[in-house]
Structure formats: C-alpha cells, structure tokens
Design an enzyme around this catalytic site. Structure first.
Site, PDB file in Angstrom:
ATOM      1  N   ASP A   7      50.419   2.587   0.391  1.00  0.00           N
ATOM      2  CA  ASP A   7      49.180   3.265   0.750  1.00  0.00           C
ATOM      3  C   ASP A   7      49.275   4.764   0.398  1.00  0.00           C
ATOM      4  OD1 ASP A   7      46.687   2.495   2.814  1.00  0.00           O
ATOM      5  OD2 ASP A   7      47.356   4.549   3.095  1.00  0.00           O
TER       6      ASP A   7
ATOM      7  N   ASP B  55      45.238  -8.318   1.084  1.00  0.00           N
ATOM      8  CA  ASP B  55      44.937  -6.953   1.495  1.00  0.00           C
ATOM      9  C   ASP B  55      43.531  -6.594   1.016  1.00  0.00           C
ATOM     10  OD1 ASP B  55      44.857  -4.265   2.082  1.00  0.00           O
ATOM     11  OD2 ASP B  55      46.766  -3.775   1.124  1.00  0.00           O
TER      12      ASP B  55
ATOM     13  N   GLY C  37      48.682  -9.378   4.555  1.00  0.00           N
ATOM     14  CA  GLY C  37      47.648  -8.365   4.508  1.00  0.00           C
ATOM     15  C   GLY C  37      48.208  -7.015   4.109  1.00  0.00           C
ATOM     16  N   HIS C  38      47.648  -5.948   4.711  1.00  0.00           N
ATOM     17  CA  HIS C  38      47.985  -4.586   4.312  1.00  0.00           C
ATOM     18  C   HIS C  38      49.388  -4.182   4.760  1.00  0.00           C
ATOM     19  CE1 HIS C  38      47.056  -0.560   2.976  1.00  0.00           C
ATOM     20  NE2 HIS C  38      47.278  -0.039   4.172  1.00  0.00           N
ATOM     21  N   PHE C  39      49.782  -4.612   5.951  1.00  0.00           N
ATOM     22  CA  PHE C  39      51.100  -4.251   6.484  1.00  0.00           C
ATOM     23  C   PHE C  39      52.046  -5.445   6.355  1.00  0.00           C
ATOM     24  CE2 PHE C  39      48.671  -0.820   8.571  1.00  0.00           C
ATOM     25  CZ  PHE C  39      49.489   0.255   8.276  1.00  0.00           C
TER      26      PHE C  39
END
Length: 289
Positions: free
Chosen positions: A105, A240, A266-268
């Site tokens: 990120d 994500d 997902g994102h994490f």
C-alpha cells in the site's frame, strides 16, 4: 537476548521520533518492511517472528502512523516525498547498506522511490498490494482522485474511510469465510485508535491529497524495473478491492521473470496467509545471488 526476539526501538530523524521493530541477526540478509494505510509496523508482527531465524527485519512506522511522531500538518509537510526522506534517514542511521524491500500500500511509493534512487542497494522487491501501475487502481479510488482535484467537495465522503466500519472492511473484505477467524481483531482496533487521535484526520487527508503525485513517479519506477531487473516476488490478495489483482499482473510487463502468487485473500493478506507468504519469502530469498 536472542536475535529472534523482536525489539521495539525509536530513532530520531530530522528531529522526529521514528518507531521501528527489529529482529534477527544484522549479519543476515535484511528485509525492510514498509506498511500502508491505515496500519503500522504492527501488520508485520507475525512475519517478523516467522523469519527472524534467518533474516534481519526492520519495520518502521511512517510519520503520522503507529508509534512514530505525529506532528500537525502545520508542523510537518505530509507528502510521500517527505515520508521517503524520513525512511531514508532511518536506513542511514541503522547502517543498512543492502536490503530487500517488502512494500504494501503506502509502502510502495515510499519503497520504490528508495529503490529507483539507490538501485545498487536493493537486493529484491516483495510486493503485497504494493502498486506501481495504473491498472492497480479500483473504483475504491474514484472518490480519492476526485478529492485530489477538489478537496472541499469530496472531503466528507473521504472521511468515511476513517471510520471503524471502513477500517474493519479493509481487513475482512475478500477474505474466504474459513480464514476470517485468523484475523486478530486488535489489528483493526489498533489502526482505528491511530486514526482517532486528535489531528490525525488532517494528516490522512493531506496524504490522500498528495497520493496523486505518486503516479507521476510510475514511469521512473517502471524504468527502474526494466533497467535494473530487481528480483521480484508478488504475494498479492487477488480479492483486494483497494489495489486490484490487475496491479499485480501489470508487473509482468517490466519484470516477466518475477515470481507471482495471487492469494485467495484481501488487502491485508498477511493476516490470513502468513504461512504461505513466509514460505514464499524464504524460498525466494534463498535463491538470491
């Protein structure tokens, strides 16, 4: 004290306290772990433990995040250029001559600035939702790019990203049902505590606004990939919806020899796929020259 034990330390860079986690023997290959929004080095806590036997790991909190200093927006010019400058200062203080970068990120525009400026010092790149191509942007970014053009008209909508509901969504969205139980709730609660500090909203709004200028750096990042061919490991959550899987695939254009893993995450992704990611990193790092 064993090198396997994580140490929680603070350095002073340009008069600002920079908190960082460190574990592993400094004589071993170094991994510099750069977190994203709205997290901190806490996102790497389990990865650090998993790899400390073989690697030297350093994970700082960016200014305005985690346990690092949080000057007001009138005291510090919050930009990705300045976050990079502070990170470079920490690298110099710690004497990190050569290191691999793990970018996630916000950590991507910071880490890729460092790498493209100092290609001889970066041994490899690991990217987990660490974007370097416009293909990676999803509809999630529509309001953020609108905010970049007109802050006043879009600020109220952007502020919804500072809520507990939004923070929890970042951790849980796109996670298979059978892995939701692997996510420690204190992860999103800690992030939320950071966002809820008086004045942090102004910090985050300024960084959201400044993010547009990271895209100006993409040609230089991509030229760095083509010219210097850094070894690349992609460990990206294919579900994500902040930085989409197309952003992972886009790396193939300039680094076709990279190793690509699109995880059912997902994102994490580290919260739910620590075992897989840590094993991929071990195998990848062992193959480095």
């Amino acid at each position: 004290m064993s090198h396997l034990t994580t140490r929680y330390r603070t350095a002073v860079v340009d008069g600002l306290e920079v908190f960082y986690r460190e574990a592993g023997d400094p004589a071993n290959p170094t991994l510099l772990l750069l977190h994203g929004f709205p997290s901190s080095s806490h996102m790497f806590r389990n990865l650090i433990t998993a790899l400390a036997d073989r690697y030297h790991l350093v994970a700082p909190d960016h200014i305005g995040f985690g346990q690092s200093a949080m000057p007001t927006v009138s005291e510090f010019a919050y930009s990705f250029d300045n976050l990079t400058r502070i990170t470079e200062g920490l690298v110099e203080q710690l004497g990190l001559e050569r290191f691999a970068l793990y970018i996630h990120d916000y950590g991507a525009p910071i880490g890729l600035r460092i790498a493209s400026r100092n290609p001889e010092r970066v041994t490899a790149l690991v990217t987990q939702s660490g974007n370097a191509y416009v293909e990676g942007f999803t509809p999630f970014w529509d309001v953020l790019f609108a905010h970049a053009k007109d802050r006043a008209a879009n600020e109220a909508e952007v502020r919804k990203l500072f809520t507990l509901e939004a923070t929890k969504w970042q951790y849980t969205h796109g996670v298979p049902a059978d892995r939701l139980e692997l996510i420690a709730p204190e992860a999103w609660l800690l992030d939320q505590a950071g966002l809820d500090r008086p004045g942090n909203d102004a910090v985050q709004l300024q960084l959201f606004w400044d993010y547009q200028f990271n895209l100006d750096g993409y040609p230089a990042f991509q030229e760095y990939f083509r010219t210097h061919r850094p070894p690349l490991l992609v460990t990206w959550g294919r579900n994500d919806e902040i930085f989409g899987a197309a952003g992972a695939e886009a790396y193939r254009r300039d680094l076709p020899d990279g190793e690509f893993h699109l995880l059912d995450a997902g994102h994490f992704a580290l919260e739910t796929h620590l075992e897989e990611i840590s094993q991929y990193i071990r195998a990848f790092m062992e193959r480095l020259p």
